[in-house]
Design an enzyme around this catalytic site. Structure first.
Site, short mmCIF file in Angstrom:
data_model
loop_
_atom_site.label_atom_id
_atom_site.label_comp_id
_atom_site.label_asym_id
_atom_site.label_seq_id
_atom_site.Cartn_x
_atom_site.Cartn_y
_atom_site.Cartn_z
CD GLU A 56 38.65 38.64 39.10
OE1 GLU A 56 37.77 38.33 38.28
OE2 GLU A 56 39.36 39.67 39.02
CG ASP A 78 47.37 35.72 37.95
OD1 ASP A 78 47.56 36.80 38.54
OD2 ASP A 78 47.04 35.66 36.76
#
Length: 226
Positions: free
Chosen positions: A137, A141
């Site tokens: 990825e 967050d």
């Protein structure tokens, strides 16, 4: 610092402004829309190569690896990471065969985040059963989406699962523990480039740039959503 700590990434401090645009070449039509070169291309590539070393070591007991590339933002990171893994394998006695599958994730309904994860592309991940899996990825967050993806992947009973993230944002409840290999830990800034976009623009930058997001919000007519 131990090996595990080094896998957690290069930490960019909150006050890191990036490098002046004058020091680098970049598409001139973006010159009013990015503030600085946050991470130069050469540094990205060197760090990705180091992550490939860690992955080779951790997957050493496996003959092959199933790579799940999360599109669209992850495609450059995934391509470079897999290429480094192949190069390292060709120059050693522990070649790791790689197979790459591409998926897109959707966890929003209109502009609201939901608990339901929609996988676009390879919805049936039964081919992961018994395999060693690396999820790639571009940016993580809070990890809400990644948690949902990991939970979904585990239902197919893979042999092992690890996550590589080029960037992990330093936000409340950050998802550092979810990501086994981190390129860079960055402040909660909006960044583009190296396949990260704003309304599908800026993916063609080969650096990670600090965005002029406040400027963009006034320029929706110039950069409409595609």
């Amino acid at each position: 610092m131990d090996n595990a700590g080094m896998k957690k990434g290069i930490v960019l401090k909150d006050d890191w402004p990036g490098y002046s645009l004058d020091l680098f070449t970049y598409p001139e039509h973006y010159h009013e829309d990015i503030e600085s070169v946050y991470i130069p291309h050469g540094i990205i590539m060197n760090r990705v190569e180091r992550l490939a070393h860690y992955i080779m070591d951790d997957f050493a007991d496996n003959n092959n690896i199933m790579v799940l590339c999360v599109l669209k933002g992850g495609y450059k990171f995934c391509a470079d990471l897999v290429e480094f893994i192949k190069v390292l394998g060709r120059n050693s006695n522990k070649y790791l065969e790689t197979r790459v599958e591409f998926i897109r994730l959707k966890s929003y309904l209109n502009d609201q985040s939901t608990e339901q994860l929609q996988i676009i592309g390879s919805g049936d991940l039964s081919f992961l059963r018994g395999k060693s899996v690396l999820i790639v990825e571009a940016i993580v967050d809070t990890g809400k989406t990644m948690k949902a993806l990991l939970k979904h992947v585990e239902t197919f009973e893979p042999k092992m699962v690890k996550v590589a993230g080029l960037l992990v944002k330093r936000v409340p409840n950050m998802a550092e523990s979810l990501t086994d290999y981190v390129g860079f830990e960055i402040p909660n800034h909006f960044v583009v480039g190296y396949a990260l976009d704003y309304n599908e623009y800026f993916r063609d930058l080969n650096v990670v740039s600090l965005s002029g997001q406040s400027v963009w919000l006034q320029k929706e007519t110039e950069y409409p959503a595609l």
